[in-house]
Motif scaffolding. Structure first.
Motif, PDB file in Angstrom:
ATOM      1  N   GLU A 177       2.405   1.643  -3.408  1.00 40.56           N
ATOM      2  CA  GLU A 177       1.428   2.187  -4.352  1.00 40.56           C
ATOM      3  C   GLU A 177       1.235   3.680  -4.135  1.00 40.56           C
ATOM      4  O   GLU A 177       1.121   4.462  -5.079  1.00 40.56           O
ATOM      5  CB  GLU A 177       0.108   1.427  -4.218  1.00 40.56           C
ATOM      6  CG  GLU A 177       0.184  -0.001  -4.709  1.00 40.56           C
ATOM      7  CD  GLU A 177      -1.128  -0.733  -4.481  1.00 40.56           C
ATOM      8  OE1 GLU A 177      -2.025  -0.127  -3.840  1.00 40.56           O
ATOM      9  OE2 GLU A 177      -1.256  -1.878  -4.943  1.00 40.56           O
ATOM     10  N   GLU A 178       1.148   4.077  -2.868  1.00 38.88           N
ATOM     11  CA  GLU A 178       0.985   5.512  -2.586  1.00 38.88           C
ATOM     12  C   GLU A 178       2.199   6.300  -3.069  1.00 38.88           C
ATOM     13  O   GLU A 178       2.066   7.391  -3.601  1.00 38.88           O
ATOM     14  CB  GLU A 178       0.780   5.720  -1.088  1.00 38.88           C
ATOM     15  CG  GLU A 178      -0.557   5.180  -0.590  1.00 38.88           C
ATOM     16  CD  GLU A 178      -0.697   5.338   0.918  1.00 38.88           C
ATOM     17  OE1 GLU A 178       0.281   5.809   1.548  1.00 38.88           O
ATOM     18  OE2 GLU A 178      -1.772   5.025   1.449  1.00 38.88           O
TER      19      GLU A 178
ATOM     20  N   SER B 108       0.838  -1.202   0.000  1.00 39.34           N
ATOM     21  CA  SER B 108       0.000   0.000   0.000  1.00 39.34           C
ATOM     22  C   SER B 108       0.872   1.251   0.000  1.00 39.34           C
ATOM     23  O   SER B 108       0.610   2.215  -0.723  1.00 39.34           O
ATOM     24  CB  SER B 108      -0.937  -0.013   1.219  1.00 39.34           C
ATOM     25  OG  SER B 108      -1.667   1.192   1.248  1.00 39.34           O
ATOM     26  N   THR B 109       1.937   1.203   0.810  1.00 35.42           N
ATOM     27  CA  THR B 109       2.843   2.355   0.861  1.00 35.42           C
ATOM     28  C   THR B 109       3.541   2.543  -0.470  1.00 35.42           C
ATOM     29  O   THR B 109       3.707   3.677  -0.965  1.00 35.42           O
ATOM     30  CB  THR B 109       3.891   2.141   1.970  1.00 35.42           C
ATOM     31  OG1 THR B 109       3.199   1.983   3.209  1.00 35.42           O
ATOM     32  CG2 THR B 109       4.826   3.324   2.054  1.00 35.42           C
TER      33      THR B 109
ATOM     34  N   GLU C 225       4.194   5.427  -5.506  1.00 40.52           N
ATOM     35  CA  GLU C 225       4.162   5.474  -6.962  1.00 40.52           C
ATOM     36  C   GLU C 225       3.170   6.514  -7.449  1.00 40.52           C
ATOM     37  O   GLU C 225       3.427   7.264  -8.406  1.00 40.52           O
ATOM     38  CB  GLU C 225       3.812   4.089  -7.502  1.00 40.52           C
ATOM     39  CG  GLU C 225       4.914   3.063  -7.348  1.00 40.52           C
ATOM     40  CD  GLU C 225       4.482   1.681  -7.824  1.00 40.52           C
ATOM     41  OE1 GLU C 225       3.264   1.532  -8.113  1.00 40.52           O
ATOM     42  OE2 GLU C 225       5.346   0.783  -7.921  1.00 40.52           O
ATOM     43  N   THR C 226       2.017   6.560  -6.766  1.00 41.87           N
ATOM     44  CA  THR C 226       1.017   7.587  -7.139  1.00 41.87           C
ATOM     45  C   THR C 226       1.572   8.986  -6.918  1.00 41.87           C
ATOM     46  O   THR C 226       1.417   9.883  -7.757  1.00 41.87           O
ATOM     47  CB  THR C 226      -0.263   7.391  -6.308  1.00 41.87           C
ATOM     48  OG1 THR C 226      -0.783   6.085  -6.538  1.00 41.87           O
ATOM     49  CG2 THR C 226      -1.305   8.427  -6.689  1.00 41.87           C
TER      50      THR C 226
END
Length: 211
Positions: free
Chosen positions: A4-5, A1-2, A7-8
């Motif tokens: 992905e965040e 999740s971290t 990368e976003t």
């Protein structure tokens, strides 16, 4: 999740970076345009500076010309208000710098045989130059008064110019010459002996009664 965040966030940063780069390019373009505009303004300012300098020289030349000729000149607008005048005019019309923009009709007429208002109105109506000899009321000074339309460089009528040329000495000389001629003719007429006067071609100019 971290991950992905992150990368976003990284994508958002890249997008923001691209926007900043685009903005920077626009700013560079605007800077170049401003520099070009500034160069054009400098060129225009230089041209205006030269024109102002030329105009100052032209005004100085005109002022020196009017002062050197000692011709009293009065400039009126289309409503016959004083626009400007030469220094010599002050002695004739008793004008001061504060009289600029005042109607010429406000000043008492100091000339015999001429009305400045009527003369100026006639010139504005006909656009024809008018000339006449005038004399000061409180002195024997005589002037050749010339009234003509004020024309701009575009040939537009924008008022009236009144010039006064001092012809006192000329008129005195003419009167003296006329008086001398009358005196000489009277002497010739009273002589009892026949007398005739011939010119250079031996033609008779005058003769007394006895001849």
């Amino acid at each position: 999740s971290t991950i992905e965040e992150m990368e976003t966030a990284n994508e958002e940063l890249q997008s923001a970076n691209e926007e900043f780069q685009s903005t920077n390019e626009e700013l560079e373009t605007s800077k170049e345009e401003l520099q070009s505009l500034n160069e054009e303004l400098e060129t225009v300012n230089a041209e205006l500076g030269r024109k102002v300098e030329d105009l100052n020289y032209a005004n100085s030349d005109l002022q020196n010309l009017l002062n050197s000729t000692q011709i009293a000149t009065l400039f009126l607008d289309t409503e016959l208000r004083i626009r400007s005048f030469t220094p010599t005019t002050r002695a004739i019309m008793r004008l001061t710098p504060s009289d600029v923009a005042r109607p010429i009709a406000d000043f008492a007429q100091r000339f015999v045989g001429a009305d400045l208002v009527t003369e100026a109105q006639t010139v504005l109506g006909t656009l024809a130059t008018r000339e006449r000899y005038v004399r000061m009321q409180d002195a024997n000074t005589r002037y050749l008064m010339r009234v003509l339309p004020y024309r701009t460089v575009e040939n537009r009528i924008d008022g009236v110019v009144i010039a006064f040329l001092d012809v006192t000495d000329l008129k005195d000389a003419e009167e003296a010459a006329h008086a001398a001629q009358v005196y000489a003719e009277s002497l010739v007429a009273t002589i009892r002996e026949p007398l005739v006067v011939l010119d250079a071609t031996l033609r008779m100019r005058t003769a007394n009664h006895a001849f």
